[in-house]
Design an enzyme around this catalytic site. Sequence first.
Site, short mmCIF file in Angstrom:
data_model
loop_
_atom_site.label_atom_id
_atom_site.label_comp_id
_atom_site.label_asym_id
_atom_site.label_seq_id
_atom_site.Cartn_x
_atom_site.Cartn_y
_atom_site.Cartn_z
N PHE A 1 0.74 -1.11 0.16
CA PHE A 1 -0.08 0.06 0.02
C PHE A 1 0.66 1.16 -0.06
O PHE A 1 1.97 1.21 0.69
CB PHE A 1 -0.70 -0.06 1.26
CG PHE A 1 -1.95 -0.90 1.29
CD1 PHE A 1 -3.13 -0.66 0.39
CD2 PHE A 1 -2.06 -2.25 2.02
CE1 PHE A 1 -3.94 -1.66 0.55
CE2 PHE A 1 -2.86 -2.94 2.00
CZ PHE A 1 -4.21 -2.71 1.29
N GLY B 1 6.69 2.28 -7.23
CA GLY B 1 5.84 1.24 -7.69
C GLY B 1 5.91 1.01 -9.18
O GLY B 1 5.62 1.87 -9.84
N CYS C 1 4.00 0.42 2.54
CA CYS C 1 5.06 -0.61 1.98
C CYS C 1 5.40 -1.60 3.08
O CYS C 1 6.40 -2.12 3.33
CB CYS C 1 6.06 0.15 1.31
SG CYS C 1 5.75 0.88 -0.02
#
Length: 180
Positions: A44, A112, A141
């Site tokens: 996330f 990402g 993360c």
Amino acid sequence: MLFLEHSPCLTGGIGAKAENLLVPEVRLKELGVDFVNLPRGGDFTAHEPGQIVGYLHIDLKKRGLSLGDFLRNLNESLVVAVKDTWGLEVEENPKSPGLYTKETKKKLISEGIYAKSYFTSFGFALNGINSLFTFSLINPCGARSEDMVSLSALGLSEGYPEKRKEFVSRFSKHFLSLLQ
């Protein structure tokens, strides 16, 4: 390359772990925070106004680059552009993706990446003058939200609109020079 800001949202990558979302999705809606699952790498992360988000769509095959080359070029370009724009040194952490301040070891830039058929998508988010509130809703993360930092929290928000443009220009020039 696209550079933009997002309204408050959380994104979950292909490695997102449910325990790293700290509030129910219904609570996110109440807070005005969108939630999106994406096919990028990572866990996330959070986006909010005041970040510099860069989406890099690069044909690696056309340039004869591996994904490793791309990631090294990305990180080098971010390190150079942050140093040249704000005088701030950032570095990689071999245990966690992104770039961290050399002095405080706090995460300034999240990354990402996704590649399919040698074509990259997604990219990075640099915490500029954003509040970091949306990070408090997740373990970014897999780490703690307290491990995140922004330029404004570091006292580097003076002249931000112009510095943001300068960063984008420096990053773009350096990154493109490495793709030649």
